[in-house]
Scaffold this motif. Structure first.
Motif, PDB file in Angstrom:
ATOM      1  N   MET A   1       0.835  -1.200   0.000  1.00 16.23           N
ATOM      2  CA  MET A   1       0.000   0.000   0.000  1.00 16.23           C
ATOM      3  C   MET A   1       0.871   1.253   0.000  1.00 16.23           C
ATOM      4  O   MET A   1       0.557   2.222  -0.702  1.00 16.23           O
ATOM      5  CB  MET A   1      -0.952  -0.003   1.202  1.00 16.23           C
ATOM      6  CG  MET A   1      -1.957  -1.146   1.202  1.00 16.23           C
ATOM      7  SD  MET A   1      -3.115  -1.099  -0.157  1.00 16.23           S
ATOM      8  CE  MET A   1      -4.428  -0.154   0.551  1.00 16.23           C
ATOM      9  N   THR A   2       1.950   1.239   0.744  1.00 17.67           N
ATOM     10  CA  THR A   2       2.883   2.367   0.739  1.00 17.67           C
ATOM     11  C   THR A   2       3.485   2.541  -0.654  1.00 17.67           C
ATOM     12  O   THR A   2       3.568   3.665  -1.166  1.00 17.67           O
ATOM     13  CB  THR A   2       3.978   2.167   1.790  1.00 17.67           C
ATOM     14  OG1 THR A   2       3.364   2.106   3.090  1.00 17.67           O
ATOM     15  CG2 THR A   2       4.997   3.295   1.767  1.00 17.67           C
ATOM     16  N   ALA A   3       3.885   1.441  -1.274  1.00 22.68           N
ATOM     17  CA  ALA A   3       4.461   1.505  -2.628  1.00 22.68           C
ATOM     18  C   ALA A   3       3.447   2.030  -3.643  1.00 22.68           C
ATOM     19  O   ALA A   3       3.830   2.670  -4.630  1.00 22.68           O
ATOM     20  CB  ALA A   3       4.963   0.124  -3.050  1.00 22.68           C
ATOM     21  N   LEU A   4       2.161   1.785  -3.400  1.00 24.30           N
ATOM     22  CA  LEU A   4       1.114   2.289  -4.289  1.00 24.30           C
ATOM     23  C   LEU A   4       0.784   3.763  -4.020  1.00 24.30           C
ATOM     24  O   LEU A   4      -0.043   4.341  -4.715  1.00 24.30           O
ATOM     25  CB  LEU A   4      -0.158   1.446  -4.158  1.00 24.30           C
ATOM     26  CG  LEU A   4      -0.086   0.038  -4.734  1.00 24.30           C
ATOM     27  CD1 LEU A   4      -1.336  -0.763  -4.365  1.00 24.30           C
ATOM     28  CD2 LEU A   4       0.095   0.075  -6.245  1.00 24.30           C
ATOM     29  N   GLY A   5       1.417   4.333  -2.995  1.00 30.79           N
ATOM     30  CA  GLY A   5       1.241   5.761  -2.726  1.00 30.79           C
ATOM     31  C   GLY A   5       0.263   6.109  -1.630  1.00 30.79           C
ATOM     32  O   GLY A   5      -0.043   7.276  -1.419  1.00 30.79           O
ATOM     33  N   TYR A   6      -0.241   5.113  -0.893  1.00 32.27           N
ATOM     34  CA  TYR A   6      -1.173   5.397   0.190  1.00 32.27           C
ATOM     35  C   TYR A   6      -0.411   5.814   1.442  1.00 32.27           C
ATOM     36  O   TYR A   6       0.656   5.277   1.730  1.00 32.27           O
ATOM     37  CB  TYR A   6      -2.016   4.159   0.521  1.00 32.27           C
ATOM     38  CG  TYR A   6      -3.034   3.820  -0.540  1.00 32.27           C
ATOM     39  CD1 TYR A   6      -4.280   4.430  -0.545  1.00 32.27           C
ATOM     40  CD2 TYR A   6      -2.759   2.898  -1.534  1.00 32.27           C
ATOM     41  CE1 TYR A   6      -5.226   4.127  -1.513  1.00 32.27           C
ATOM     42  CE2 TYR A   6      -3.701   2.581  -2.509  1.00 32.27           C
ATOM     43  CZ  TYR A   6      -4.929   3.201  -2.482  1.00 32.27           C
ATOM     44  OH  TYR A   6      -5.863   2.907  -3.441  1.00 32.27           O
ATOM     45  N   PRO A   7      -0.959   6.768   2.215  1.00 32.88           N
ATOM     46  CA  PRO A   7      -0.331   7.108   3.497  1.00 32.88           C
ATOM     47  C   PRO A   7      -0.587   5.997   4.507  1.00 32.88           C
ATOM     48  O   PRO A   7      -1.584   5.275   4.393  1.00 32.88           O
ATOM     49  CB  PRO A   7      -1.040   8.400   3.900  1.00 32.88           C
ATOM     50  CG  PRO A   7      -2.393   8.296   3.265  1.00 32.88           C
ATOM     51  CD  PRO A   7      -2.167   7.550   1.969  1.00 32.88           C
ATOM     52  N   GLN A   8       0.290   5.861   5.460  1.00 34.02           N
ATOM     53  CA  GLN A   8       0.118   4.863   6.515  1.00 34.02           C
ATOM     54  C   GLN A   8      -0.277   3.512   5.918  1.00 34.02           C
ATOM     55  O   GLN A   8      -1.360   2.986   6.166  1.00 34.02           O
ATOM     56  CB  GLN A   8      -0.899   5.329   7.545  1.00 34.02           C
ATOM     57  CG  GLN A   8      -0.513   6.620   8.225  1.00 34.02           C
ATOM     58  CD  GLN A   8      -1.519   7.068   9.253  1.00 34.02           C
ATOM     59  OE1 GLN A   8      -2.643   6.589   9.315  1.00 34.02           O
ATOM     60  NE2 GLN A   8      -1.115   8.010  10.076  1.00 34.02           N
TER      61      GLN A   8
ATOM     62  N   LEU B   1      -8.827   7.673  -2.336  1.00 36.97           N
ATOM     63  CA  LEU B   1      -7.910   8.036  -3.424  1.00 36.97           C
ATOM     64  C   LEU B   1      -7.406   9.465  -3.271  1.00 36.97           C
ATOM     65  O   LEU B   1      -6.263   9.768  -3.660  1.00 36.97           O
ATOM     66  CB  LEU B   1      -8.579   7.827  -4.785  1.00 36.97           C
ATOM     67  CG  LEU B   1      -8.777   6.361  -5.173  1.00 36.97           C
ATOM     68  CD1 LEU B   1      -9.716   6.239  -6.368  1.00 36.97           C
ATOM     69  CD2 LEU B   1      -7.443   5.680  -5.445  1.00 36.97           C
ATOM     70  N   ALA B   2      -8.211  10.355  -2.679  1.00 35.65           N
ATOM     71  CA  ALA B   2      -7.750  11.720  -2.410  1.00 35.65           C
ATOM     72  C   ALA B   2      -6.622  11.702  -1.386  1.00 35.65           C
ATOM     73  O   ALA B   2      -5.644  12.462  -1.520  1.00 35.65           O
ATOM     74  CB  ALA B   2      -8.911  12.594  -1.937  1.00 35.65           C
ATOM     75  N   LEU B   3      -6.722  10.861  -0.374  1.00 35.26           N
ATOM     76  CA  LEU B   3      -5.631  10.715   0.591  1.00 35.26           C
ATOM     77  C   LEU B   3      -4.367  10.227  -0.112  1.00 35.26           C
ATOM     78  O   LEU B   3      -3.262  10.688   0.179  1.00 35.26           O
ATOM     79  CB  LEU B   3      -6.020   9.726   1.697  1.00 35.26           C
ATOM     80  CG  LEU B   3      -7.138  10.142   2.639  1.00 35.26           C
ATOM     81  CD1 LEU B   3      -7.498   8.992   3.568  1.00 35.26           C
ATOM     82  CD2 LEU B   3      -6.732  11.373   3.432  1.00 35.26           C
TER      83      LEU B   3
ATOM     84  N   GLN C   1       1.039  11.318  -2.379  1.00 31.86           N
ATOM     85  CA  GLN C   1       1.929  11.339  -3.540  1.00 31.86           C
ATOM     86  C   GLN C   1       2.442  12.749  -3.790  1.00 31.86           C
ATOM     87  O   GLN C   1       3.603  12.934  -4.150  1.00 31.86           O
ATOM     88  CB  GLN C   1       1.224  10.788  -4.779  1.00 31.86           C
ATOM     89  CG  GLN C   1       0.966   9.304  -4.687  1.00 31.86           C
ATOM     90  CD  GLN C   1       0.095   8.782  -5.819  1.00 31.86           C
ATOM     91  OE1 GLN C   1      -0.832   9.438  -6.267  1.00 31.86           O
ATOM     92  NE2 GLN C   1       0.403   7.585  -6.295  1.00 31.86           N
ATOM     93  N   ALA C   2       1.600  13.757  -3.607  1.00 30.28           N
ATOM     94  CA  ALA C   2       2.030  15.146  -3.798  1.00 30.28           C
ATOM     95  C   ALA C   2       3.069  15.533  -2.754  1.00 30.28           C
ATOM     96  O   ALA C   2       4.050  16.226  -3.077  1.00 30.28           O
ATOM     97  CB  ALA C   2       0.823  16.086  -3.718  1.00 30.28           C
ATOM     98  N   LYS C   3       2.897  15.063  -1.504  1.00 32.03           N
ATOM     99  CA  LYS C   3       3.885  15.345  -0.445  1.00 32.03           C
ATOM    100  C   LYS C   3       5.230  14.738  -0.797  1.00 32.03           C
ATOM    101  O   LYS C   3       6.272  15.337  -0.558  1.00 32.03           O
ATOM    102  CB  LYS C   3       3.413  14.788   0.892  1.00 32.03           C
ATOM    103  CG  LYS C   3       2.491  15.698   1.642  1.00 32.03           C
ATOM    104  CD  LYS C   3       2.387  15.351   3.112  1.00 32.03           C
ATOM    105  CE  LYS C   3       1.771  14.026   3.358  1.00 32.03           C
ATOM    106  NZ  LYS C   3       1.500  13.743   4.771  1.00 32.03           N
ATOM    107  N   GLU C   4       5.206  13.538  -1.360  1.00 35.17           N
ATOM    108  CA  GLU C   4       6.462  12.850  -1.712  1.00 35.17           C
ATOM    109  C   GLU C   4       7.189  13.552  -2.842  1.00 35.17           C
ATOM    110  O   GLU C   4       8.408  13.467  -2.941  1.00 35.17           O
ATOM    111  CB  GLU C   4       6.172  11.395  -2.091  1.00 35.17           C
ATOM    112  CG  GLU C   4       5.767  10.543  -0.923  1.00 35.17           C
ATOM    113  CD  GLU C   4       5.387   9.130  -1.330  1.00 35.17           C
ATOM    114  OE1 GLU C   4       5.562   8.751  -2.510  1.00 35.17           O
ATOM    115  OE2 GLU C   4       4.897   8.393  -0.454  1.00 35.17           O
TER     116      GLU C   4
END
Length: 172
Positions: free
Chosen positions: A45-52, A160-162, A167-170
């Motif tokens: 999930m992290t690799a897919l761009g999800y937080p936590q 998906l907004a999260l 992804q924008a933070k990264e």
């Protein structure tokens, strides 16, 4: 209670779809059936761009087990359908969309079929051989189908907004 061929037909759809979705959730939550359990699912999930990632993996697993059980049993059918639509929309967008349509290439075919089936189930209703029917709570028809699809897509959009925000933070 009169059981019709339609009731048998919808039961034949509900049970395997629900049980298979529960199996996907069990892969995420417990590592059963070759799954990664919370740790590896969290990494995915992290690799897919999800937080936590771990928390999101557990949430996805719980959503799949809960929606799958509801679908299989014909319980709270519009809500269960919405849960399936939400989880499959997230899977389709985050993991499968870049790979195209067909499943043999890792595409979104399978989540699309499950999500569409859930929408159809919400419209048709779970049939006489269901918890909803036993409780006298069958909710079906175009309105209930629209409610299930809308709730599922709104839920998916929120998650998906999260993901987009993470992804924008990264990228900063």
């Amino acid at each position: 209670m009169k059981v019709t061929s339609e009731d048998i037909g919808v039961l034949l759809l509900r049970v395997p779809v629900g049980l298979l979705l529960m199996g996907h959730g069990a892969q995420k939550l417990f590592g059963w059936f070759g799954g990664g359990g919370p740790e590896k699912t969290g990494q995915m999930m992290t690799a897919l761009g999800y937080p936590q990632g771990r928390l999101m993996g557990v949430a996805a697993g719980l959503g799949e087990v809960g929606a799958g059980a509801g679908i299989a049993l014909g319980a709270a059918t519009p809500l269960s359908s919405a849960g399936l639509i939400a989880t499959m929309t997230n899977a389709a967008v985050s993991a499968h969309l870049p790979k195209g349509l067909w499943a043999q290439h890792g595409g979104f075919e399978y989540p699309l079929v499950l999500g569409t089936g859930a929408a159809a189930l919400a419209v048709h209703g779970p049939g006489a051989l269901s918890v909803d029917a036993v409780l006298g709570q069958q909710r079906k028809g175009l309105l209930w189908g629209a409610v299930a699809v809308t709730a599922g897509l709104v839920g998916a959009a929120a998650v998906l907004a999260l993901r987009r925000r993470e992804q924008a933070k990264e990228q900063e």
